[in-house]
Design an enzyme around this catalytic site. Structure first.
Site, PDB file in Angstrom:
ATOM      1  N   GLY A  53       6.774   9.700  -4.245  1.00  0.00           N
ATOM      2  CA  GLY A  53       6.449   9.211  -5.581  1.00  0.00           C
ATOM      3  C   GLY A  53       7.174   7.890  -5.774  1.00  0.00           C
ATOM      4  N   ALA A  54       6.405   6.864  -6.174  1.00  0.00           N
ATOM      5  CA  ALA A  54       6.974   5.518  -6.244  1.00  0.00           C
ATOM      6  C   ALA A  54       8.281   5.460  -7.043  1.00  0.00           C
ATOM      7  CB  ALA A  54       5.925   4.565  -6.814  1.00  0.00           C
ATOM      8  N   ARG A  92       8.675   2.744   3.746  1.00  0.00           N
ATOM      9  CA  ARG A  92       7.345   3.006   3.166  1.00  0.00           C
ATOM     10  C   ARG A  92       6.746   1.670   2.722  1.00  0.00           C
ATOM     11  NH1 ARG A  92       6.341   8.043   0.803  1.00  0.00           N
ATOM     12  NH2 ARG A  92       4.202   7.291   0.790  1.00  0.00           N
ATOM     13  N   GLN A 205      -0.157  17.412  -1.934  1.00  0.00           N
ATOM     14  CA  GLN A 205       0.895  17.344  -2.965  1.00  0.00           C
ATOM     15  C   GLN A 205       0.426  17.887  -4.309  1.00  0.00           C
ATOM     16  OE1 GLN A 205       0.031  14.625  -1.078  1.00  0.00           O
ATOM     17  NE2 GLN A 205       1.810  13.374  -0.603  1.00  0.00           N
ATOM     18  N   ASP A 246       1.005   3.948  -7.077  1.00  0.00           N
ATOM     19  CA  ASP A 246       2.070   3.489  -6.198  1.00  0.00           C
ATOM     20  C   ASP A 246       2.305   1.996  -6.356  1.00  0.00           C
ATOM     21  OD1 ASP A 246       0.896   6.025  -4.905  1.00  0.00           O
ATOM     22  OD2 ASP A 246       2.882   5.766  -4.008  1.00  0.00           O
ATOM     23  N   ASN A 256      -3.213   3.951  -5.286  1.00  0.00           N
ATOM     24  CA  ASN A 256      -2.682   5.301  -5.501  1.00  0.00           C
ATOM     25  C   ASN A 256      -3.130   6.153  -4.323  1.00  0.00           C
ATOM     26  OD1 ASN A 256      -1.249   7.246  -7.110  1.00  0.00           O
ATOM     27  ND2 ASN A 256      -3.214   8.117  -7.728  1.00  0.00           N
ATOM     28  N   LYS A 257      -2.722   7.397  -4.342  1.00  0.00           N
ATOM     29  CA  LYS A 257      -3.039   8.304  -3.236  1.00  0.00           C
ATOM     30  C   LYS A 257      -4.527   8.249  -2.875  1.00  0.00           C
ATOM     31  CE  LYS A 257      -0.848   9.855  -1.330  1.00  0.00           C
ATOM     32  NZ  LYS A 257       0.270  10.738  -1.428  1.00  0.00           N
TER      33      LYS A 257
END
Lengths: 365, 365
Positions: A53-54, A92, A205, A246, A256-257
């Site tokens: 998670g950012a 990351r 997740q 993110d 995002n994801k």
């Protein structure tokens, strides 16, 4: 928020030189706390997603910089910190908060001539970043709550159905979460809500973390596979989509994801509001074209090929893709601003375009 | 097509009264053949997805009707068959071929006054349905090949990237498949192709079956999670989408495995052709509005909560959704005709609208 009725944050100081985190790789099957005492621990924790998670990655990196300094001798401290910064940033590539938090710590050295109080200042700054994150998430909830209240009013108090993707929950931040903060605030305000939880392959997740945290907070929810959201929207079963981010460009493009883009397409096709909840530390003030310019992390294909779960009392990994096939694992996608109804930030809700974002953050003009 | 270099169909007559199928629940981890000798075996095989895919379900039901008759005494045969028809149709509510094949068998009784040759006629009709299915699938490939050839030409022979969802492969039919038939024909024509295989949660028929059959036919392919397709399309990595269909209205709305709608949205957003390959037995000539009128099967939530795979040498099921959360399992969605570039049928390719479909099948006017 609560796990087994005890209040936790995702990261905290145990004692001098020991930072503790919840080892999120083990959730929902095991609740384990992990000590981080050296730079390597922080690198591993971020790279291998003990924390994810950012926002939480940013906070963890800030503490990592402090621990790197705390473990260094005074003469080494500047070199140590610049090496630590490089190593942490490399863990990351997509999360913009990581770089932001590391650079916030680097600016402490630049502004301190006396080496002695550096370690203390880094600790104070890590704490400040932590508290800011919690406060920002709380404010995202305060602003996002209004959107849910409006829908509840239109539905005359009937259940408001919220769809979310991945985990932009409190486990992705210090507390409250981003996408979940309006949800927790709505529950606290007595609004009747139900959450559709995308399982969010490959790492699941949603099923593993979002479902876990909603269950421990007693919020009605249903887990669905990632393929289902469009069908639910076609049939009036979703009132609002709220996801995290993110990295969001100041022009409103949202990384995002992986799979977020598909849900945004379905939302617009069915005239359903699609909101992105994010602290402003997630905003990228340089990139204009998110789809073409945000680097997308390609992760190990093992995450696609294997699935972890519980068999009897044991946590096991099973191979689900035949060994005769290869697989690819793109971790994020970018939802273009034109599909985003609005951004929910700590300062309020705005449209996903340059003008509206800069109006909320005029100091960035 | 081939498994371990041996040619198979998905269903065949072993000897009088014994029909054999590949038990597809065991794939890709085990290759097992199953005998079907009683009506109950056929019900179980369809309901519990030993066989799946609209065309193969139809063929299996046709043989089921024959076996029900073969096992009945002559005086019971009409009652037996009408009860068998009800039971078979009840096994899977969405697939239109099932009803079509069963009704085709029922029409045999209606047109036969002499009871004696009924059993033989039912067998002959089951064989006819089987051969028709193979021939229709072959022709779908012949027509679909032209679409892939055109793309290859435009790309000057560079690899054509095809995305497919679920398994509309030869394992879903008697042979060739629907969505995969153009792929197999393109390979046979020497075109350089690569297939993106959506894993297709919850049952993972993409990763389990499509990847398996493409690997055994030596076709380059990559398994991806269902969330990835949109990202690939945004970045020019998909040239054409070809999926199958469980039921297509004569107006062009396509019911197919859950998640198909999301891929169609992404295709149209990125100007990528989205084709649906189907034998005309899959066309519903009565329903006008697919999104609102096609019943969508809701299956057991265990399919979402558990995942099957291989651990060491054992096939194991692991729980992936925490027990504290409930889940929902919608099996199909409907892609509205406006998102479909065209239908690939055994008679040729047509637009997904009433006029074009009726032009190809004028006898239905």
């Amino acid at each position: 928020m609560k796990i087994n009725n005890v209040h936790y944050r995702t990261i905290w100081e145990k004692s001098e030189g020991i930072i503790q985190i919840i080892d999120q790789r083990k959730l929902p099957f095991r609740f384990e706390i992990k000590d981080l005492t050296e730079l390597e621990d922080f690198e591993t924790a971020i790279k291998h997603m003990y924390v994810r998670g950012a926002p939480l990655i940013g906070v963890t990196a800030a503490y990592g910089m402090y621990i790197a300094a705390a473990n260094a001798s005074d003469s080494d401290i500047c070199d140590t910190l610049s090496r630590a910064a490089e190593r942490l940033i490399a863990t990351r590539p997509t999360a913009v908060n990581l770089r932001w938090a590391v650079e916030s710590q680097l600016s402490i050295i630049k502004n301190t001539s006396n080496l002695d109080p550096i370690k203390e200042k880094l600790l104070i700054n890590a704490r400040r970043i932590t508290e800011n994150d919690e406060e920002q998430c709380r404010m995202i909830g305060v602003h996002g709550l209004k959107l849910i209240e409006e829908i509840a009013k239109k539905k005359n108090g009937a259940t408001v159905n919220i769809l979310t993707h991945c985990n932009a929950g409190w486990l992705a931040t210090v507390d409250w979460g981003t996408a979940t903060s309006p949800i927790y605030h709505a529950r606290n305000a007595g609004i009747d809500i139900h959450v559709w939880v995308d399982e969010t392959r490959p790492r699941n997740q949603g099923a593993k973390l979002t479902a876990y945290e909603l269950a421990h907070e007693d919020i009605p929810h249903t887990v669905i596979v990632d393929n289902v959201g469009g069908h639910l929207m076609q049939h009036g079963k979703v009132d609002i989509v709220i996801v995290g981010s993110d990295r969001t460009t100041y022009t409103g493009d949202v990384a995002n994801k992986i799979g977020t883009y598909l849900k945004a397409l379905a939302a617009i096709d069915n005239n359903i509001p699609f909101y992105v909840a994010l602290p402003s530390s997630t905003i990228d003030w340089e990139i204009e074209d998110g789809v073409n310019s945000i680097p997308i992390e390609e992760r190990d294909s093992d995450e696609v090929d294997f699935m972890e779960g519980v068999a009897g009392s044991k946590v096991e990994k099973v191979r689900i893709v035949p060994e005769t096939s290869r697989s690819a694992n793109y971790a994020f996608d970018v939802t273009p601003a034109r599909l985003v109804t609005g951004l929910i930030t700590e300062r309020g809700v705005c449209k996903a375009d340059k003008e509206s974002v800069l109006e909320l953050f005029p100091e960035k003009k």
